[in-house]
Design an enzyme around this catalytic site. Sequence first.
Site, PDB file in Angstrom:
ATOM      1  CB  SER A  70      -0.904   0.314   1.070  1.00 37.17           C
ATOM      2  OG  SER A  70      -1.877   0.994   1.108  1.00 37.17           O
ATOM      3  CE1 TYR A  92      -4.053  -1.988   4.884  1.00 38.36           C
ATOM      4  CE2 TYR A  92      -3.380  -0.118   4.700  1.00 38.36           C
ATOM      5  CZ  TYR A  92      -3.926  -1.035   3.819  1.00 38.36           C
ATOM      6  OH  TYR A  92      -4.286  -1.462   2.898  1.00 38.36           O
TER       7      TYR A  92
HETATM    8  N1  LIG Z   1      -8.871   0.003  -2.404  1.00 43.14           N
HETATM    9  C1  LIG Z   1      -7.856   0.129  -1.585  1.00 43.14           C
HETATM   10  O1  LIG Z   1      -7.436   2.043  -1.428  1.00 43.14           O
HETATM   11  C2  LIG Z   1      -6.063   0.040  -0.989  1.00 43.14           C
HETATM   12  C3  LIG Z   1      -5.076   0.490  -1.220  1.00 43.14           C
HETATM   13  C4  LIG Z   1      -3.706  -0.066  -0.381  1.00 43.14           C
HETATM   14  C5  LIG Z   1      -3.415  -1.244  -0.645  1.00 43.14           C
HETATM   15  N2  LIG Z   1      -4.892  -2.126  -1.003  1.00 43.14           N
HETATM   16  C6  LIG Z   1      -5.057  -3.462  -0.342  1.00 43.14           C
HETATM   17  O2  LIG Z   1      -5.356  -3.988  -1.230  1.00 43.14           O
HETATM   18  C7  LIG Z   1      -5.639  -5.757  -1.025  1.00 43.14           C
HETATM   19  C8  LIG Z   1      -6.568  -5.788  -1.530  1.00 43.14           C
HETATM   20  O3  LIG Z   1      -8.556  -4.755  -0.654  1.00 43.14           O
HETATM   21  P1  LIG Z   1      -9.556  -4.103  -1.755  1.00 43.14           P
HETATM   22  O4  LIG Z   1      -8.714  -3.302  -1.733  1.00 43.14           O
HETATM   23  O5  LIG Z   1      -9.694  -5.469  -2.975  1.00 43.14           O
HETATM   24  O6  LIG Z   1     -10.083  -4.622  -0.823  1.00 43.14           O
HETATM   25  P2  LIG Z   1     -11.494  -5.279  -0.604  1.00 43.14           P
HETATM   26  O7  LIG Z   1     -12.392  -5.065  -1.739  1.00 43.14           O
HETATM   27  O8  LIG Z   1     -11.949  -5.443   0.852  1.00 43.14           O
HETATM   28  O9  LIG Z   1     -10.950  -7.098  -1.174  1.00 43.14           O
HETATM   29  C9  LIG Z   1     -10.015  -7.809   0.705  1.00 43.14           C
HETATM   30  C10 LIG Z   1      -9.975  -8.858   0.477  1.00 43.14           C
HETATM   31  O10 LIG Z   1      -9.317  -9.221   0.794  1.00 43.14           O
HETATM   32  C11 LIG Z   1     -10.288 -11.019   2.146  1.00 43.14           C
HETATM   33  N3  LIG Z   1      -9.820 -11.248   2.416  1.00 43.14           N
HETATM   34  C12 LIG Z   1     -10.135 -10.438   3.858  1.00 43.14           C
HETATM   35  N4  LIG Z   1      -9.645 -11.198   5.424  1.00 43.14           N
HETATM   36  C13 LIG Z   1      -9.093 -12.211   4.543  1.00 43.14           C
HETATM   37  C14 LIG Z   1      -9.314 -13.243   5.210  1.00 43.14           C
HETATM   38  N5  LIG Z   1      -9.182 -13.636   6.847  1.00 43.14           N
HETATM   39  N6  LIG Z   1      -8.714 -14.963   4.458  1.00 43.14           N
HETATM   40  C15 LIG Z   1      -8.724 -15.142   3.221  1.00 43.14           C
HETATM   41  N7  LIG Z   1      -8.915 -13.889   2.548  1.00 43.14           N
HETATM   42  C16 LIG Z   1      -9.198 -12.579   3.270  1.00 43.14           C
HETATM   43  C17 LIG Z   1     -12.004 -10.679   1.683  1.00 43.14           C
HETATM   44  O11 LIG Z   1     -12.689 -11.557   1.335  1.00 43.14           O
HETATM   45  P3  LIG Z   1     -12.898 -12.074   2.315  1.00 43.14           P
HETATM   46  O12 LIG Z   1     -13.587 -11.170   3.162  1.00 43.14           O
HETATM   47  O13 LIG Z   1     -14.029 -13.241   1.529  1.00 43.14           O
HETATM   48  O14 LIG Z   1     -12.043 -12.921   3.185  1.00 43.14           O
HETATM   49  C18 LIG Z   1     -11.756  -9.268  -0.233  1.00 43.14           C
HETATM   50  O15 LIG Z   1     -11.472 -10.411  -0.954  1.00 43.14           O
HETATM   51  C19 LIG Z   1      -5.957  -5.864   0.839  1.00 43.14           C
HETATM   52  O16 LIG Z   1      -4.079  -6.047   1.282  1.00 43.14           O
HETATM   53  C20 LIG Z   1      -4.982  -3.950   0.619  1.00 43.14           C
HETATM   54  O17 LIG Z   1      -4.684  -3.635   1.593  1.00 43.14           O
HETATM   55  C21 LIG Z   1      -6.222  -1.577  -0.810  1.00 43.14           C
END
Ligand SMILES: NC(=O)c1ccc[n+]([C@@H]2O[C@H](COP(=O)([O-])OP(=O)(O)OC[C@H]3O[C@@H](n4cnc5c(N)ncnc54)[C@H](OP(=O)(O)O)[C@@H]3O)[C@@H](O)[C@H]2O)c1
Length: 245
Positions: free
Chosen positions: A142, A155
């Site tokens: 991130s 985080y």
């Molecule tokens: N969106 C942003 O602005 C942003 C920015 C920087 C980095 N990121 C990173 O991008 C990655 C993906 O996040 P996203 O933004 O796409 O958010 P998201 O839509 O909330 O997706 C998060 C994913 O992680 C899964 N997850 C959460 N806890 C889990 C667990 N214990 N076991 C297995 N899967 C789990 C969720 O699935 P389930 O709930 O079905 O398990 C979901 O598929 C993350 O690592 C996040 O930190 C996001």
Amino acid sequence: MAGIAGKVIAITGASSGIGEAAARLLAGRGAVVVLGARRSDRLETLAASIASKGGQASFLVTDVRRRDDVAGLANLATARYGKLDVLINNAGIAPISPLDDLRVDDWDDMIDVNVKGVLYGIAAALPVFRRQGFGHFVNTLSTAGIKIVPTMAVYAGSKNAVRAISEGLRQEAGPSLRVTTISPGYVDTELPSSMTDSALREQGQASMKAMAIPAGAIAEAMAFAIAQPDNVDVGEIVIRPTAQA
Ligand SMILES: NC(=O)c1ccc[n+]([C@@H]2O[C@H](COP(=O)([O-])OP(=O)(O)OC[C@H]3O[C@@H](n4cnc5c(N)ncnc54)[C@H](OP(=O)(O)O)[C@@H]3O)[C@@H](O)[C@H]2O)c1
């Protein structure tokens, strides 16, 4: 093996957001995708949607806090498709808060999912990659780990732990394995739903509404790294909205 077509790619956190976008894009370019997350209904719908467009997808309910679950995801890939080319360690949560609030359970959760979940991914895939003599880790970090701001200390720490682990892994990996980290800025996903502080969740949703880029932009970066020839190791990609300070 260069390109994406024919590669077997396991993705954690594939049920929404960046993971789902990556699954759709990579399957659309001919990869076989193996999807892991906790919400089975989402995974089932996604796998069916990919199959309906002529793609190949399998899924396994996977909680990355459980080492056996993550091992099961890698095993599914090798048992069903005979190999694992790429593991995208993407599952993550962001229950952010000021340290003064002492939301220690949230700190534990971020370490368990964002750090230990990735380590379990490495434990699951590294022996497979060693046996095969090829393999590629793609870890989602991130920009929170680059510009450290209040409320995001833990985080950011979790993401920078994975940054350090990824570089160590790269150093140890030798000439045949690749390690890529991708650091997104604000991306339009369900991530704010993991924020337990309601005021910060609303703030996060507002920031997303104001400037977030689509998850497909991050999926494209993953695809770029994966598509390079075996001897080209894309180390680190940072992608943020142009408007993000
Ligand atoms: N969106 C942003 O602005 C942003 C920015 C920087 C980095 N990121 C990173 O991008 C990655 C993906 O996040 P996203 O933004 O796409 O958010 P998201 O839509 O909330 O997706 C998060 C994913 O992680 C899964 N997850 C959460 N806890 C889990 C667990 N214990 N076991 C297995 N899967 C789990 C969720 O699935 P389930 O709930 O079905 O398990 C979901 O598929 C993350 O690592 C996040 O930190 C996001």
